[in-house]
Design a protein around this motif. Structure first.
Motif, PDB file in Angstrom:
ATOM      1  N   SER A 229       0.704  -1.223   0.058  1.00 12.77           N
ATOM      2  CA  SER A 229       0.000  -0.086  -0.156  1.00 12.77           C
ATOM      3  C   SER A 229       0.858   1.300   0.051  1.00 12.77           C
ATOM      4  CB  SER A 229      -1.025  -0.019   1.196  1.00 12.77           C
ATOM      5  OG  SER A 229      -2.052  -1.045   1.241  1.00 12.77           O
ATOM      6  N   CYS A 230       1.933   1.182   0.844  1.00 14.08           N
ATOM      7  CA  CYS A 230       2.582   2.602   0.940  1.00 14.08           C
ATOM      8  C   CYS A 230       3.972   2.333   0.526  1.00 14.08           C
ATOM      9  CB  CYS A 230       2.886   2.875   2.445  1.00 14.08           C
ATOM     10  SG  CYS A 230       3.604   2.140   3.381  1.00 14.08           S
ATOM     11  N   GLY A 231       4.816   1.245   0.418  1.00  5.95           N
ATOM     12  CA  GLY A 231       5.944   0.820  -0.516  1.00  5.95           C
ATOM     13  C   GLY A 231       6.960   0.853   0.631  1.00  5.95           C
ATOM     14  N   ILE A 232       6.729   0.974   2.165  1.00  9.25           N
ATOM     15  CA  ILE A 232       7.550   1.303   3.008  1.00  9.25           C
ATOM     16  C   ILE A 232       8.226  -0.346   3.182  1.00  9.25           C
ATOM     17  CG2 ILE A 232       6.378   0.546   5.019  1.00  9.25           C
ATOM     18  CD1 ILE A 232       8.123   2.685   6.627  1.00  9.25           C
ATOM     19  N   GLY A 233       9.709  -0.283   3.472  1.00  9.70           N
ATOM     20  CA  GLY A 233      10.496  -1.761   3.672  1.00  9.70           C
ATOM     21  C   GLY A 233      10.385  -1.921   5.184  1.00  9.70           C
ATOM     22  N   PRO A 234      10.718  -3.234   5.337  1.00 10.36           N
ATOM     23  CA  PRO A 234      10.715  -3.599   6.682  1.00 10.36           C
ATOM     24  C   PRO A 234      11.890  -2.846   7.733  1.00 10.36           C
ATOM     25  CG  PRO A 234      11.690  -5.096   5.452  1.00 10.36           C
ATOM     26  CD  PRO A 234      11.194  -4.208   4.479  1.00 10.36           C
ATOM     27  N   GLY A 235      11.469  -2.442   8.882  1.00 15.37           N
ATOM     28  CA  GLY A 235      12.411  -1.754   9.702  1.00 15.37           C
ATOM     29  C   GLY A 235      12.602  -0.281   9.354  1.00 15.37           C
ATOM     30  N   GLU A 236      12.112   0.134   8.106  1.00 20.65           N
ATOM     31  CA  GLU A 236      12.135   1.732   7.614  1.00 20.65           C
ATOM     32  C   GLU A 236      11.346   2.563   8.709  1.00 20.65           C
ATOM     33  OE1 GLU A 236      11.488   2.403   3.666  1.00 20.65           O
ATOM     34  OE2 GLU A 236      13.243   0.685   3.003  1.00 20.65           O
TER      35      GLU A 236
END
Length: 225
Positions: free
Chosen positions: A115-122
């Motif tokens: 949905s938002c494109g964020i990666g893990p831990g960012e």
């Protein structure tokens, strides 16, 4: 049907957890991991048995879903199926996601929130809060009118925000079909790359939208012939 006592030794662990929530905690109330473990001292992985209730419509939030909760707190938000009743604890097909399936979904979805494109831990923009990715269930209305639950990877913020949403695939396909040929080609390129490039004008538009009114006026004047 009478509700059995949560500490009835004849009950399975998941059913006992459900009854403990109803009889000892109450909808809307907080409880801690220590309370849960104290109630079931002889059961290993009691947290997992509690999470199994989510497959039956129970909502139990942790600080991943509700930032106001502490790391050891949970909230009993919503009661689902009465799993202690005969026939109510039959797990829906495909309800549970194995570790292997979760890994495959992560790889398929590029290890980013769809949905938002964020990666893990960012960290989320403007915060020191790191993202956590997990499997989300999204209801999709198919072209034949059937609604089916499908799986995707989302961060905790988007997963909670989209919990009650239904994606209308029939409408999307209809709109795709009505696109001009050149726009279909452009959309196909974005889909194949799983990314959309932005022109310089589009980047500037996004920046312009964030400016105070006085600065927006200067940009507007710069464009005046």
């Amino acid at each position: 049907m009478d509700m059995p006592a949560w500490d009835d030794p004849k009950l399975g662990t998941m059913k006992a957890c459900a009854l403990w929530l109803v009889q000892e905690i109450g909808v809307g109330e907080l409880f801690t991991k220590s309370q849960l473990r104290d109630a079931f001292p002889a059961t290993s992985q009691i947290d997992r048995r509690m999470r199994d209730l989510r497959d039956f419509g129970w909502r139990i939030d942790t600080n991943r879903e509700d930032a106001s909760l502490g790391p050891h707190e949970q909230r009993f938000v919503e009661q689902g199926a009465a799993v202690w009743e005969p026939g109510k604890a039959t797990r829906p097909a495909g309800a549970s996601v194995t570790a292997t399936e979760r890994h495959e979904l992560m790889v398929r979805d590029g290890r980013k929130c769809r949905s938002c494109g964020i990666g893990p831990g960012e960290n989320y923009a403007g915060t020191y809060v790191p993202s956590q990715l997990d499997v989300a269930r999204r209801a999709v209305r198919l072209p034949n009118g059937e609604t089916k639950v499908q799986l995707l990877i989302e961060c905790s913020r988007c997963r909670i925000g989209g919990r009650d949403s239904i994606a209308d695939l029939a409408d999307i396909l209809d709109r795709v079909d009505k696109l001009p040929v050149y726009e279909k080609k452009m959309l196909r390129q974005w889909i194949e790359r799983d990314a959309r490039g932005f022109s310089e004008a589009e980047d500037l538009w996004a920046l312009y939208r964030t400016l105070p009114a006085e600065s927006r006026d200067e940009v507007r004047n710069q464009l005046t012939p």
